[in-house]
Design an enzyme around this catalytic site. Structure first.
Site, mmCIF file in Angstrom:
data_model
loop_
_atom_site.group_PDB
_atom_site.id
_atom_site.type_symbol
_atom_site.label_atom_id
_atom_site.label_comp_id
_atom_site.label_asym_id
_atom_site.label_seq_id
_atom_site.Cartn_x
_atom_site.Cartn_y
_atom_site.Cartn_z
ATOM 1 N N SER A 1 6.861 -3.675 6.368
ATOM 2 C CA SER A 1 6.635 -4.962 7.030
ATOM 3 C C SER A 1 6.456 -6.077 6.013
ATOM 4 C CB SER A 1 5.380 -4.898 7.910
ATOM 5 O OG SER A 1 5.638 -4.233 9.113
ATOM 6 N N HIS B 1 -0.864 -9.256 12.335
ATOM 7 C CA HIS B 1 0.301 -8.828 11.564
ATOM 8 C C HIS B 1 1.172 -10.010 11.134
ATOM 9 C CE1 HIS B 1 4.255 -6.718 10.964
ATOM 10 N NE2 HIS B 1 3.468 -5.778 10.461
ATOM 11 N N ASP C 1 6.961 -12.334 15.262
ATOM 12 C CA ASP C 1 5.888 -11.363 15.078
ATOM 13 C C ASP C 1 4.803 -11.558 16.136
ATOM 14 O OD1 ASP C 1 3.974 -9.578 13.483
ATOM 15 O OD2 ASP C 1 5.665 -9.741 12.098
#
Length: 429
Positions: A192, A40, A7
């Site tokens: 996600s 994220h 990520d």
């Protein structure tokens, strides 16, 4: 069990993540700085494996699993398929059992799918998100990865979730409690966050039964999912919404008969090389059920072992005798199967200083007669293993040490008279 989070990086200092962090890698910058540059990755990591029983925040699905941060993104959070594939390969080589990739469109990337196949060859699984476009995607189903759509807290399909024939399972992805890169918490929506739910369940199953292959794990996960929507697999929920408790129970009760030994090979050094000093020995070992240990043998003697990839050893050849050396690696899996590499033949050459030999008696130029005691000695920076005495080019005595003594009879001298002249001859032995 280690879960690789591919990520934007992870804030490893977050109090709810720090207890579970292990070393990772920054694919984008090719260094070990895996700090979160976008936020994220930290959120995804917490869903999968935020620490439990620590009086902080929430517990991830696999709250005892290890988090391996692998930054694949640019500063804007975007990442290329190439970086994703490199990250998956790196995770596989480090022994990650589960990898999570919460990026849209990856289910249709052949580059990612090929890397996922490599991960599975080493006993790991890749989980990806379906995407948040709210449309039906045309991607084909692929057994090398597990694609996840999102559901709400009432088990309804989340309308923001992309879907299609490629979908394997669904998981909660709305109103999910998240760890933030600032060290706090928030809530969020998206596939996600559904994806790391499934990654966490895979980790729980792998911990419950380490012998399970990726195919076994898939079977346990899909067969226990709660069927929602149309009966049977469909484009919205796949096999259904994951059920962690049932999946783990199925994994625990699954009996696996594994008779296939791991594949193992020595990469470096290669046969025919001359080695000295400390030599790096790199070994590759793969097994569908996972490799539990790799051992290195030198001339049939165990010299080192490792329990986690990458399998890299430092062999000190200064402790070995100069000359031929045979290297062999052995790998074991959780079922006790052992694979043996092809042998690698190298030559140990640490000693480059030649020994010195000296005749100590008789002295050079001496006149001798009768039986002569010849003495010699040898010296070396390590050890003298053989000392030879040659007389007139012929070896007459050998000592397997540093000194030598030999009784030499030079011969006799006779004088004869022929035609008034004297002739003298000497015989030697």
């Amino acid at each position: 069990v280690t879960i690789a989070i591919l990520d934007t990086g992870v804030n490893g200092a977050h109090p709810d993540l720090a207890p579970n962090m292990v070393a990772g890698w920054n694919i984008h910058d090719n260094n070990n700085n895996t700090a979160d540059v976008y936020g994220h990755g930290t959120a995804v990591a917490g869903v999968a494996a935020a620490a439990g029983n620590n009086m902080a925040g929430a517990a991830g699905l696999a709250w005892g699993a290890k988090i391996m941060p692998i930054r694949i993104s640019q500063l804007d959070g975007l990442a290329t398929y190439s970086a994703m594939a490199k990250g998956i390969t790196w995770a596989a080589d480090q022994g990650a059992k589960v990898a999570n990739l919460s990026y849209q469109t990856v289910a249709g990337s052949s580059t990612v799918i090929n890397a996922a196949a490599y991960l599975r060859s080493k006993g790991g699984v890749l989980v990806v998100c379906a995407g948040n476009s709210g449309i039906q995607e045309a991607y084909a189903a692929n057994s090398n990865l597990t694609a996840v759509t999102a559901t709400t807290s009432t088990d309804a399909f989340a309308t923001f979730s992309s879907h299609g024939a490629f979908v394997d399972v669904a998981a909660p992805g709305a109103g999910v409690y998240l760890t933030t890169s600032s060290g706090g918490y928030s809530t969020g929506n998206g596939t996600s966050f559904a994806s790391p739910v499934v990654a966490g369940v895979y980790a729980l199953m792998a911990a419950a039964n380490p012998r399970l292959t990726p195919a076994n794990l898939d079977q346990a996960l899909f067969s226990t999912a709660l069927d929602l929507g149309a009966a049977g697999p469909d484009i919205y929920y796949g096999a259904g919404r994951v059920d962690a408790a049932r999946a783990v129970a199925a994994a625990q009760n699954m009996v696996v008969t594994d008779t296939t030994a791991p594949a193992v090979a020595i990469g470096t050094p290669s046969s025919g090389m001359s080695v000295s000093g400390v030599v790096g020995v790199d070994v590759t070992a793969t097994d569908a059920g996972g490799v539990t240990q790799v051992e290195l043998y030198a001339n049939n003697k165990l010299v080192a072992n490792d329990v986690a990839a990458p399998y890299q050893f430092s062999l000190d050849t200064t402790t070995l005798a100069d000359g031929p050396l045979t290297l062999v690696a052995k790998a074991r899996d959780a079922s006790g199967n052992t694979g043996t590499s092809a042998s690698v033949q190298v030559t140990v050459a640490n000693d480059t200083i030649a020994p010195k030999a000296t005749i100590t008696s008789p002295a050079s130029g001496a006149v001798v007669s009768g039986t002569v005691n010849v003495s010699g000695s040898g010296t070396d920076n390590k050890a003298v293993t053989k000392l030879s005495l040659l007389i007139n080019g012929k070896e007459v005595a050998v000592s397997y040490g540093s000194t030598l003594s030999y009784a030499w009879s030079p011969g006799s001298t006779t004088t004869t008279k022929k035609g008034g002249k004297r002739t003298t001859s000497t015989t030697t032995s």
